[in-house]
Structure formats: C-alpha cells, structure tokens
Design a protein around this motif. Structure first.
Motif, PDB file in Angstrom:
ATOM      1  N   LYS A   1      -0.998   6.353 -51.251  1.00 35.94           N
ATOM      2  CA  LYS A   1      -0.209   6.414 -52.492  1.00 35.94           C
ATOM      3  C   LYS A   1       0.093   5.017 -53.015  1.00 35.94           C
ATOM      4  CE  LYS A   1       2.077  10.850 -51.652  1.00 35.94           C
ATOM      5  NZ  LYS A   1       3.358  11.508 -51.341  1.00 35.94           N
ATOM      6  N   ARG A   2       0.451   4.093 -52.099  1.00 34.39           N
ATOM      7  CA  ARG A   2       0.726   2.717 -52.514  1.00 34.39           C
ATOM      8  C   ARG A   2      -0.526   2.079 -53.117  1.00 34.39           C
ATOM      9  NH1 ARG A   2       3.531   1.847 -47.904  1.00 34.39           N
ATOM     10  NH2 ARG A   2       1.706   0.995 -46.875  1.00 34.39           N
ATOM     11  N   PHE A   3      -1.668   2.327 -52.498  1.00 32.46           N
ATOM     12  CA  PHE A   3      -2.921   1.764 -53.004  1.00 32.46           C
ATOM     13  C   PHE A   3      -3.233   2.304 -54.393  1.00 32.46           C
ATOM     14  CE2 PHE A   3      -7.570   2.202 -53.438  1.00 32.46           C
ATOM     15  CZ  PHE A   3      -7.906   0.867 -53.476  1.00 32.46           C
ATOM     16  N   ARG A   4      -3.051   3.628 -54.559  1.00 30.00           N
ATOM     17  CA  ARG A   4      -3.320   4.219 -55.883  1.00 30.00           C
ATOM     18  C   ARG A   4      -2.373   3.656 -56.937  1.00 30.00           C
ATOM     19  NH1 ARG A   4      -4.159  10.461 -53.967  1.00 30.00           N
ATOM     20  NH2 ARG A   4      -6.331  10.236 -53.300  1.00 30.00           N
ATOM     21  N   THR A   5      -1.102   3.490 -56.556  1.00 29.76           N
ATOM     22  CA  THR A   5      -0.123   2.919 -57.490  1.00 29.76           C
ATOM     23  C   THR A   5      -0.542   1.503 -57.880  1.00 29.76           C
ATOM     24  OG1 THR A   5       1.641   4.249 -56.512  1.00 29.76           O
ATOM     25  CG2 THR A   5       2.311   2.319 -57.784  1.00 29.76           C
ATOM     26  N   GLN A   6      -0.924   0.702 -56.889  1.00 24.52           N
ATOM     27  CA  GLN A   6      -1.358  -0.668 -57.181  1.00 24.52           C
ATOM     28  C   GLN A   6      -2.627  -0.682 -58.044  1.00 24.52           C
ATOM     29  OE1 GLN A   6      -1.724  -2.327 -53.256  1.00 24.52           O
ATOM     30  NE2 GLN A   6       0.452  -2.833 -53.099  1.00 24.52           N
ATOM     31  N   MET A   7      -3.532   0.253 -57.744  1.00 29.17           N
ATOM     32  CA  MET A   7      -4.772   0.333 -58.512  1.00 29.17           C
ATOM     33  C   MET A   7      -4.458   0.681 -59.981  1.00 29.17           C
ATOM     34  SD  MET A   7      -8.228   2.324 -57.379  1.00 29.17           S
ATOM     35  CE  MET A   7      -7.690   3.953 -57.807  1.00 29.17           C
ATOM     36  N   HIS A   8      -3.562   1.663 -60.200  1.00 32.15           N
ATOM     37  CA  HIS A   8      -3.170   2.019 -61.574  1.00 32.15           C
ATOM     38  C   HIS A   8      -2.496   0.830 -62.267  1.00 32.15           C
ATOM     39  CE1 HIS A   8      -4.317   6.192 -61.516  1.00 32.15           C
ATOM     40  NE2 HIS A   8      -3.581   6.443 -60.430  1.00 32.15           N
TER      41      HIS A   8
END
Length: 138
Positions: free
Chosen positions: A95-102
């Motif tokens: 989830k953190r990775f997806r948030t950072q990616m967005h």
C-alpha cells in the motif's frame, strides 16, 4: 604429672562424657548403620526397584513427550503469528509503495502540465514579439 605441671589436660574419658565418648558412640552407631545397610541390601527386593525405576522412567518419558507436543504446538502458533505479521507488513508495504507511486505519477503529471503551460506561454510571447516586430518594421 602433677598438679603443678603445665602440660595440656587429658582428653576426657567415657566417664566424664567428653569428646572420646561422643566419638565412640558415633563410630559405634555408624558401624551399626553399616551392618544394617548390608543386611537390608542382601534382603532388598531388586525386582521391585527395577519395576519402580521402569515405572518412573515411563512417567518421565510421558511427561517429556507431552512437553515436546506442547512445544510443537507453541512453535506452530508462533509460526502462524509470524507469518501473519509478515503478510500484514507486506500488505502495508505494498500500500505504501502504491501510494508513493501515485504521488510520483501525480507529481510528474503536474510537472508535465506546468512544462506544457510554460511552453505555451513562451510561444505566446514569441508570437507577441513577432507581431510587435512586424509593426515596427514599415
């Protein structure tokens, strides 16, 4: 040895109830105990001792097996807990990775929009300068 001699006094005899008497009683008691022990050892039921030993060892083996089973169950519980914790951490990390990616994608889109806006602004200034230059040249 007279009364005026300065030699050490004798060890008290049995009559006086002193050290020798005490030692003799203890020594005699030890000999009696040793003799009694020898007789008891001769008459001892060794098959009963062996039976008691086997019974106690079986009891300890059962207790040890129960302890091993309990330890195994605890290790399985710990393993399940640790796997759950790892899975939870992996989910949070994803989830953190997806948030950072967005965030990065949004930032890149924002920068691209600004760049396009500045390009349009520069083109507008260039067009305005071109029109001014054409007016000034008669």
């Amino acid at each position: 040895m007279g009364a005026g001699d300065k030699t050490p006094s004798r060890i008290p005899s049995r009559k006086s109830g002193g050290i020798r008497d005490k030692f003799a009683v203890e020594h005699h008691g030890a000999l009696e105990n040793e003799t009694q022990l020898r007789e008891r050892v001769k008459d001892y039921d060794w098959s009963e001792l062996e039976s008691n030993y086997i019974q106690m060892m079986e009891h300890h083996e059962t207790a040890e097996e129960e302890l091993r089973d309990q330890t195994t169950r605890l290790l399985q519980t710990f393993k399940a807990w640790s796997q759950t914790a790892v899975a939870h951490d992996e989910t949070r990390a994803l989830k953190r990775f997806r948030t950072q990616m967005h965030y990065v994608q949004n930032s890149e889109e924002g920068l691209e929009k600004k760049r396009n806006h500045y390009i349009d602004v520069v083109k507008a200034f260039e067009s305005a300068l071109a029109l001014l230059n054409d007016r000034v040249k008669p």
